[in-house]
Structures are given as C-alpha cells and as structure tokens.
Design an enzyme around this catalytic site. Structure first.
Site, PDB file in Angstrom:
ATOM      1  N   ALA A 155      47.454  37.142  29.852  1.00 24.82           N
ATOM      2  CA  ALA A 155      47.237  37.421  28.427  1.00 24.82           C
ATOM      3  C   ALA A 155      46.010  36.646  27.939  1.00 24.82           C
ATOM      4  O   ALA A 155      45.713  35.565  28.441  1.00 24.82           O
ATOM      5  CB  ALA A 155      48.466  37.007  27.643  1.00 24.82           C
ATOM      6  N   GLU A 169      50.670  40.835  37.194  1.00 29.20           N
ATOM      7  CA  GLU A 169      51.441  42.048  36.862  1.00 29.20           C
ATOM      8  C   GLU A 169      50.537  43.284  36.906  1.00 29.20           C
ATOM      9  O   GLU A 169      50.966  44.356  37.314  1.00 29.20           O
ATOM     10  CB  GLU A 169      52.105  41.876  35.489  1.00 29.20           C
ATOM     11  CG  GLU A 169      53.224  40.826  35.554  1.00 29.20           C
ATOM     12  CD  GLU A 169      53.862  40.557  34.205  1.00 29.20           C
ATOM     13  OE1 GLU A 169      53.117  40.172  33.287  1.00 29.20           O
ATOM     14  OE2 GLU A 169      55.079  40.738  34.065  1.00 29.20           O
ATOM     15  N   GLU A 171      54.710  32.077  33.503  1.00 32.94           N
ATOM     16  CA  GLU A 171      55.240  32.204  32.134  1.00 32.94           C
ATOM     17  C   GLU A 171      56.351  31.209  31.824  1.00 32.94           C
ATOM     18  O   GLU A 171      56.511  30.780  30.680  1.00 32.94           O
ATOM     19  CB  GLU A 171      55.752  33.627  31.889  1.00 32.94           C
ATOM     20  CG  GLU A 171      54.666  34.666  31.723  1.00 32.94           C
ATOM     21  CD  GLU A 171      54.076  35.184  33.025  1.00 32.94           C
ATOM     22  OE1 GLU A 171      54.371  34.627  34.102  1.00 32.94           O
ATOM     23  OE2 GLU A 171      53.303  36.169  32.959  1.00 32.94           O
TER      24      GLU A 171
END
Ligand code: NAD
Length: 680
Positions: free
Chosen positions: A64, A108, A128
């Site tokens: 992210a 991912e 994460e």
C-alpha cells in the site's frame, strides 16, 4: 500509451508494464487505476500475447502507498482486492517479474499473476501483522495455496520477509516459477511470458491440511496480547475448508475487524511516529553534514565501553580514552565480550569481528583527540568534571569536530558554555547497555548548529539507533517522564499497594518491567544519589522518604542481593521481601494513612497518566517536538508495549473529562505531589 506511474512497452507480443511510483512502487489509487486500465486494454488487444508486470527502482512493490493511509484515496475503486481478482481473471498469461522486494500488497499483486519470475536477491513477505492487520488482498488465501499451510502460517503471523533463494527450494512450492539472476530479470521474464501458454491461477489450487501446524500457530497466536496474529491464523485456516471466494470474504471480514481495533491503531501510530521522528524542523537534505570517520570515546566505564562497541560494529574507527589503566582494561574486556557474543550467536562472522576490532585503539593518553571527527564524553556524572573535559576538548580538537556528552541529567548548555565553540556541542544520550539499546536521545543545545545536529542524527542512524531529538532539561524526554511515574508508584505504596502488586498490574497491561523491578535492576541508589546531589545544589527535590529508607538500609537492588525484592545469591528473580514489607508498614504508620485496596486498573491509569501528563508538559515547553516522538522514546528505550502505541497515544484514547476527574482526585489524595497535573 504510457503514464508516468506505469510505463508500457511491447516486446515481440509481450506487453511489459513497469510500475514507477518511487520510492517503493506503493500501490496508490492512480497506480491501481493505471494497472486496471492497462490489463483491460491489453487483454483485448490482439497484438498482445502475454503481459509482464515489474517495478522500477528498489522494489517490485512495497505494498500500500502509505501516503494514502487513512485518506479517501486508499478506499477508492479499484481496491487492491478487486485489482488482484481482475488480474487473475485475465485470459492472457500475466507474469510478475519480481525485483528486489515484494511486500504486503506488493506480494499479493505478484500472487494474483499467473506466473512469477523472481530475482535471486529478492525478498518476499506479508508484514501486515506488524501494524495489527492481516493481508487483505488475497494474501491469506493465495500464499497457503502457493507455499503450503505451515510456511504460509509462519510468514504471515511473523510478518518476516523471506529470501527468494530460500523459498524456491521449498518442496512442491508454486510461488516461484523461476528464480533468476537479478540482472537478467526482465529479459528472462519476457522470454518466460512468450513461451507461457496457460494461465494457472493460485485460487484454483487447494491447500493440503496440516492439523499440527495449524494448532501450533493457533496456540502461539492466542498467547499474544493483541488480536492480529490469531486473526491471521483464522483467515489462513479459511483457505483449507471453503471455496476461494468464501475464503476471501473471511479474510475481508477479519481485516475490517482488525482495522477497528485499538491495538492496530496503536501499531499504525507507532509505525508512522517512527517515520516522522527523523523529520526535524530546520533540517533537511540540503543541510550540510560533516564527515564522521574517526570517533573518540572518553571514559571506558559502563557507557563508554558500550558506545565504543556500537561505533565499532558500524565499522567506525574508535579511540577509547580512559586515564585509569585498570578501568580501560575492564572496558575493553566488556567490548570484547560483546563482540564474541555476537560471533557465538551467529550474528557476526569471526573474521568480520576481528576486522572491526582492529579499528579500536584503546589509550590512557588523549593524543588521539586531535584527529577525532566526533568525540563522545562518558565520564562520571559530575558537572565540574565534564566542564574540565570539555575545556580540554576545546583546546585540542580540530576545528569542526563535534563534541558530544552522554550526560543523563546535566545541562548541555552549561557544558557547551565552557568552550569557544558551543555550536559544535550537543548531547548524545545513549541507554544502557549502549551496544544493544535502540534509543538515542539527541540533545539539541541552545547554540547547537543545524549541521551538527544533522550530522549527529546521521551518525545515530549509521550505528543503528532510533534517534529522537530532545531539548535541554533535567532528564531529557525519557527520564524526566519516568520521575513522576516512579513518584506515583511510591504513592501507591503509601496507599496500600505492595511493590509486587504495582509491578504485576503494569506488566499485565504490557510493560516489559514494572517500576520496582526496574529500580532493582538499574540500582535504586542511582536516583537516591541524584536526589542528594540536587539537595546539595539547592534544587527542588521531590521528597521520597520510603525510597530513601530503602537505600539507607543498603537495599540498592539486584547488585546488593536486595532492593524492593529479595534476591537469592546469583539470581535475578526477585521474591517479595519481608524487610520491605516492614519498611512500608513503618512508613505508612508515620503517614497515619490507613491502607486501602487499590484496584489494578487504577494502578495502571495512574502510572500511565503520570507519564502522559509529563509528556504533555515536555511538548508545551518545546523539549519534545511531537507527541509521536515521546512515544518513540518509550517504545525504543523503556519497554513500552508497541501494541499500546506509547504513553501519549494511550492517554489520547481516554475521554478528556474522565481524565480531568481522575487527575483532580489523585492530586487531592497527595497534597504534596509535585506531579505534572499540579503544574497543568
Ligand atoms: P562509569 O562510572 O561506569 O564510567 C565512567 C568512567 O569515566 C570511569 O571508567 C572513569 O574512570 C572514567 N573517567 C573519569 N574521569 C575521566 C576523565 N577525565 N577522562 C576520561 N575518563 C574518565 O559511568 P557510566 O555509567 O558509564 O556513566 C557515564 C556517563 O554516562 C554519565 O554521565 C552518566 O550519567 C551517563 N549515562 C549513564 C547511563 C547508565 O545507565 N549507566 C545511561 C545513560 C547515560
């Protein structure tokens, strides 16, 4: 069509998409959109046979884009989960060419591609859990299908990245189709894509059950005090027993649940506070830096020897200067012991240790000072002595040398004032053991030059420390906050607690060590002597009659076999002390205070708020730059539980009116309390 974020070239029927969003190709909304549109278009383009996705610069993708965290853009369509589904559904082969680093959403993204060609120096991970979350874009469902249950559990619950070279050797793995030399990555990925005839999808594979691995991971995660690791295990478990789409739903539900937890908010706060701590007003990349190659450490005691070790480990040339030959020998022996321990633990190769050790020059004379770029003084905590040392430094050090003191309590400006170059002076407050502890308070004096501060911050980073800038005050950020907290702990004894009850309550909340166990470890005599010195200097001293009585009884802590606890010879495990019980009883009798049962949550609240309120005073006085800096001090140097965010974060979670009411209550209970809520 090319965009600055995603460039596209066609090589013999293979479309090569290169993400270009420095520094780590964070999957920002514009980049996600560009990827989505490119896949849609290229899938429909008859001149394109296959796609390659790769990253420019130092990462395939770090996940992210943290600049979008908490903003509307991070939730804007296409989401990463939708994008990964879209890519996997592509009817033409999509190859991820994984360079350097694929972390979190980056991995991912690679997992939803049909093939993965990975550079041999790459690292892959789903970190994460470190911010109290789980991978939310298919990672918990695709990684077990690629690597097997046990390894996926380990990678996701630990958050630790793994080397591609290691993963490719896992029997039966479907994560890496080819592991290739980094320099050949793109070329090999294009060749792979050209010959790829099929679109194998990880979502179509199944996961072999492994009840033992699942139970072990569940038990381990359940023993941790915050929910993310267990939620990771449960999401991964969903990959075993239901269709992929339902597994994704379980993953999403877990992600949203975690996102709303205080522990995740605390861990995200800690992550951002640590990134912000290096940003200091008035200092940026354009601030000049001075070269630091040669460091002189003065004093080879506990701290000097540890500081010299930390510098050596970073490959610096170190002169360790100590006039007492026996003290010098002890300091060098401690340093050798540390290096040897690193070798024994496999963290350092013996030859490397020997090469680093060769950079040390111990001496009883101070001739080497003239060549030093940076001098760190670690002599006894005595102003007159430190001023003598700094007068000498002023006389012999070369122009431009940076002169630092490791003082814990003394006024850096008064030390600087005896030199003709106060702009070159600052504090470097290390924590014990200095070779190990991460925290370094960088104390900016009134006259410290920006380039001196900037150089000191770079130096701290180079020796692996987390640097926090503090202004000058007694105790700087960390120790000044500790004082009212310890005072509060003593008040709790006045009111009816035992040392063990106080320690147990705060340790159960998450502290690494309660205040009384910490006092016994560090030596209760240290603060006793500071109180005596302050009295002598005519400074304000908070009366601590019980702590004084403890030291007057010779109970300094572990080193004397007894402090707030008793210690059997050679043991560091304290047991409740009848002698302390008697001291406390006499003290309470003198106060005429009946003992009451204090609930554990009150103990926790009082210790935390004592820290937090003093932290607030430090911000008001401009000693600390940001609340996050105060939190970083406590996370890096005082064993504050990371998943609680830090004392300022913790305090901010409480309703302000309850807070005020509690503070007023405690102030009233202890009219002599000089604590921070009195000053507020
Ligand atoms: P220490 O007593 O272990 O060592 C001090 C050393 O300085 C001794 O070896 C002494 O011989 C030497 N020394 C004295 N005068 C000297 C001189 N003129 N030139 C060179 N060497 C001289 O003390 P320490 O615990 O290492 O503390 C040193 C400094 O670090 C103090 O200012 C202390 O407040 C600070 N500090 C200590 C800790 C800690 O936990 N011990 C933590 C942070 C900061």
């Amino acid at each position: 069509m090319t965009t600055p974020l995603l460039t596209e070239t066609l090589v013999d029927g293979v479309a090569v998409l290169v993400m270009n969003n420095p520094p780590v190709n964070g999957l920002s909304h514009p980049l996600r959109t560009a990827l989505w549109q490119a896949v849609e278009r290229l899938e429909a383009d008859p001149s394109v046979q296959a796609l390659v996705i790769t990253g420019e610069g130092k990462a395939f993708s770090g996940g992210a884009d943290i600049r979008e965290f908490g903003t509307a853009a991070s939730f804007a369509e296409p989401h990463l989960p939708a994008l990964t589904q879209r890519i996997e559904a592509c009817t033409k082969p999509v190859v991820a060419a994984v360079n350097h680093l694929a972390l979190g959403g980056g991995l991912e993204l690679a997992l939803c591609c049909h093939h993965r060609v990975v550079a041999d120096d790459a690292q892959l991970g789903l970190p994460e859990v470190n911010i109290g979350l789980l991978p939310g874009a298919g990672g918990t469902q695709r990684l077990p299908r690629a690597l097997g249950l046990a390894l996926a559990l380990q990678m996701i619950t630990s958050g630790a990245p793994q080397r591609a070279a290691k993963l490719v050797a896992v029997p039966g793995q479907a994560l890496i189709d080819a592991c290739v030399p980094a320099a050949e990555l793109r070329e090999r990925a294009v060749a792979y894509a050209r010959s790829a005839a099929t679109c194998p999808r990880l979502s179509e594979r199944s996961v072999a059950p492994d009840a033992a691995a699942l139970e072990a991971a569940r038990a381990q995660a359940a023993s941790l005090p915050y929910p993310a690791p267990l939620a990771c295990v449960e999401a991964i478990a969903a990959s075993l027993d239901r269709p992929f789409s339902q597994g994704l739903q379980a993953e999403r539900a877990g992600f949203e649940r975690l996102m709303a937890t205080e522990a995740s908010a605390a861990l995200r706060h800690a992550f951002f506070a640590e990134r912000a701590v290096g940003k200091v007003p008035g200092i940026d990349a354009s601030t000049p830096r001075r070269a630091v190659a040669q460091v002189a450490v003065i004093g080879a005691g506990t701290m000097g020897s540890g500081i010299a070790t930390a510098c050596l480990m970073a490959g610096l040339q170190v002169d360790l200067i100590e006039p007492q030959a026996d003290a010098l020998a002890r300091g060098v022996a401690a340093l050798d012991k540390h290096l040897q321990a690193q070798v024994d633990k496999g963290r350092l190769q013996a030859e490397r240790a020997a090469a680093l050790r060769a950079n040390l020059k111990p001496a009883t004379a101070d001739d080497a000072l003239a060549q030093a770029d940076l001098v760190i003084e670690a002599v006894f905590e005595d102003m007159a002595l430190k001023q003598t040392v700094f007068r000498r430094l002023d006389a012999v050090c070369k122009p431009g040398a940076i002169l630092a003191s490791n003082t814990s309590t003394l006024d850096v400006d008064q030390i600087a004032a005896v030199t003709q170059r106060p702009a070159d002076v600052l504090g470097l407050h290390f924590f014990s053991p200095a070779a190990v502890m991460k925290l370094l308070e960088v104390v900016r004096g009134a006259a410290t030059a920006p380039e001196v501060l900037a150089t000191a911050l770079d130096f701290g980073k180079r020796i692996g420390k987390t640097c926090v800038v503090s202004g000058v005050c007694d105790g700087f950020i960390g120790n000044r906050m500790l004082e009212p907290c310890l005072q509060q702990a003593l008040f709790l004894l006045d009111e009816g607690c035992t040392p063990q009850q106080v320690d147990r309550a705060i340790e159960a909340w998450g502290f690494a060590m309660g205040p009384f166990r910490m006092g016994d470890l560090a030596g209760n005599d240290v603060s006793w002597r500071v109180r005596q010195q302050r009295l002598k200097d005519g400074k304000t001293v908070w009366p601590q009659p019980l702590a004084d009585a403890l030291c007057e009884a010779g109970r300094f802590g572990q080193k004397t076999g007894g402090g707030w606890y008793d210690y059997a010879p050679g043991s560091r495990q304290g047991t409740p002390s009848p002698a302390v019980e008697a001291l406390v009883a006499t003290h309470r009798e003198r106060l005429g205070r009946p003992a009451r049962a204090v609930p554990d949550d009150e103990i926790v609240d009082r210790l935390l708020l004592a820290l937090g309120m003093e932290g607030r005073a430090l911000l008001d006085e401009g000693i600390a730059l940001r609340a996050g800096d105060v939190d970083v001090v406590y996370l890096a140097g005082y064993g504050f539980p990371r998943w609680r965010g830090g004392p300022m974060f913790s305090m901010a979670q409480r309703a302000p009116d309850t807070l005020q009411a509690r503070l007023a209550e405690w102030a009233q209970a202890h009219p002599s309390d000089p604590g921070p809520w009195r000053r507020a």
